[in-house]
Design a protein around this motif. Structure first.
Motif, short mmCIF file in Angstrom:
data_model
loop_
_atom_site.label_atom_id
_atom_site.label_comp_id
_atom_site.label_asym_id
_atom_site.label_seq_id
_atom_site.Cartn_x
_atom_site.Cartn_y
_atom_site.Cartn_z
N VAL A 129 0.85 -1.19 0.00
CA VAL A 129 0.00 0.00 0.00
C VAL A 129 0.88 1.25 0.00
O VAL A 129 1.85 1.33 0.76
CB VAL A 129 -0.93 0.05 1.23
N ALA A 130 0.55 2.20 -0.85
CA ALA A 130 1.28 3.47 -0.88
C ALA A 130 0.28 4.61 -0.89
O ALA A 130 -0.67 4.61 -1.67
CB ALA A 130 2.17 3.55 -2.12
N LEU A 131 0.50 5.58 0.00
CA LEU A 131 -0.34 6.77 0.08
C LEU A 131 0.47 7.96 -0.42
O LEU A 131 1.43 8.38 0.24
CB LEU A 131 -0.79 7.01 1.53
N GLU A 132 0.11 8.46 -1.58
CA GLU A 132 0.82 9.61 -2.15
C GLU A 132 0.24 10.88 -1.53
O GLU A 132 -0.98 11.08 -1.53
CB GLU A 132 0.67 9.62 -3.67
N CYS A 133 1.12 11.71 -0.99
CA CYS A 133 0.67 12.86 -0.21
C CYS A 133 1.27 14.17 -0.70
O CYS A 133 2.44 14.23 -1.10
CB CYS A 133 1.06 12.68 1.26
N GLU A 134 0.46 15.21 -0.63
CA GLU A 134 0.93 16.57 -0.81
C GLU A 134 0.95 17.24 0.57
O GLU A 134 0.04 17.01 1.38
CB GLU A 134 0.01 17.34 -1.76
N LEU A 135 1.97 18.02 0.83
CA LEU A 135 2.12 18.64 2.14
C LEU A 135 0.92 19.54 2.45
O LEU A 135 0.58 20.43 1.67
CB LEU A 135 3.42 19.45 2.19
N HIS A 136 0.30 19.29 3.57
CA HIS A 136 -0.79 20.14 4.05
C HIS A 136 -0.23 21.24 4.95
O HIS A 136 -0.46 22.42 4.73
CB HIS A 136 -1.82 19.30 4.82
N SER A 137 0.56 20.84 5.95
CA SER A 137 1.13 21.81 6.88
C SER A 137 2.12 21.09 7.78
O SER A 137 2.20 19.85 7.79
CB SER A 137 0.05 22.47 7.74
N THR A 138 2.89 21.84 8.52
CA THR A 138 3.78 21.29 9.54
C THR A 138 3.55 22.03 10.84
O THR A 138 3.10 23.18 10.86
CB THR A 138 5.26 21.41 9.14
N LEU A 139 3.88 21.36 11.93
CA LEU A 139 3.75 21.96 13.25
C LEU A 139 5.00 21.65 14.05
O LEU A 139 5.32 20.48 14.28
CB LEU A 139 2.51 21.40 13.97
N ARG A 140 5.71 22.67 14.46
CA ARG A 140 6.93 22.48 15.24
C ARG A 140 6.58 22.35 16.72
O ARG A 140 5.90 23.21 17.29
CB ARG A 140 7.87 23.67 15.02
N LEU A 141 7.06 21.29 17.33
CA LEU A 141 6.86 21.05 18.76
C LEU A 141 8.20 20.69 19.37
O LEU A 141 8.68 19.57 19.20
CB LEU A 141 5.85 19.91 18.99
N GLY A 142 8.82 21.62 20.08
CA GLY A 142 10.11 21.34 20.70
C GLY A 142 11.13 20.88 19.69
O GLY A 142 11.41 21.57 18.71
#
Length: 209
Positions: A129-142
């Motif tokens: 199984v492969a899920l091709e993804c486009e970046l939605h967002s990132t969240l920096r935590l520490g």
């Protein structure tokens, strides 16, 4: 008797080991990415991984520290989550090696690629199984960054489908435990959720005039 651990007082690695030995099993996102100029494909397992949203379909994984996977995703806006199956156990573990920047884990470990349909990074050819993804967002935590990817295409091997649905015993996904421990699916148990109207432990199943 319990032993108390205060994260404010513990060494960072001590508490990391406690968390990863407690939050188990953890599914593995075997993430493939490509650098900005397309000259190097990266492949690495990430065990802080789950589904974030169904509509739109969004998955997430956490990069502990700044690694090639994260840098490539920030540069290109795309990645693929490949299922980490039991038959590829040794290759999956090998792609966690801290290869120098610019060396492709696909090539170093000998993992076969196949082209994706919607994104630039390749898929793992032998992953069911492969899920091709486009970046939605990132969240920096520490010291970590949570990466959210919108799934724009899913590719599933016919061999793992039963009545159009992925069958776990055919996919044979691996998961991470604590220390150097990994888990297979092992035994399975099935139980249906009980609607409240059929709940016998309360009043919902009873009728009154």
């Amino acid at each position: 008797m319990r032993i108390d651990f205060d994260p404010a007082q513990c060494d960072r690695d001590v508490f990391y080991r406690l968390l990863t030995a407690t939050v188990v099993p953890r599914p593995i996102a075997w993430v493939s990415t490509t650098n900005r100029d397309g000259s190097c494909d990266n492949l690495a397992p990430h065990s802080f991984f789950t589904i974030s949203c169904v509509s739109p379909p969004v998955v997430q994984f956490t990069s502990v520290g700044r690694k090639d996977s994260l840098r490539n995703i920030e540069d290109t806006g795309a990645f693929v989550v490949n299922l980490a199956p039991e038959p590829l156990f040794e290759q999956i573990n090998a792609t966690a090696t801290d290869f120098p920047h610019g060396i492709s884990e696909f090539d170093a470990v000998g993992v076969a690629r196949e082209p994706s349909v919607r994104v630039k990074p390749p898929r793992v050819a032998a992953s069911p199984v492969a899920l091709e993804c486009e970046l939605h967002s990132t969240l920096r935590l520490g010291d970590s960054t949570v990466v959210f990817g919108r799934v724009v295409h899913a590719a599933v091997d016919r061999a793992v489908l039963t009545d159009g649905h992925p069958e776990v015993t055919a996919m044979r996904p691996l998961s991470r435990l604590g220390k150097d421990e990994w888990a297979t699916i092992g035994g399975l148990r099935e139980i249906a959720r009980v609607p409240y109207t059929e709940w016998q432990g309360g009043e919902a199943g009873s009728t009154t005039d």
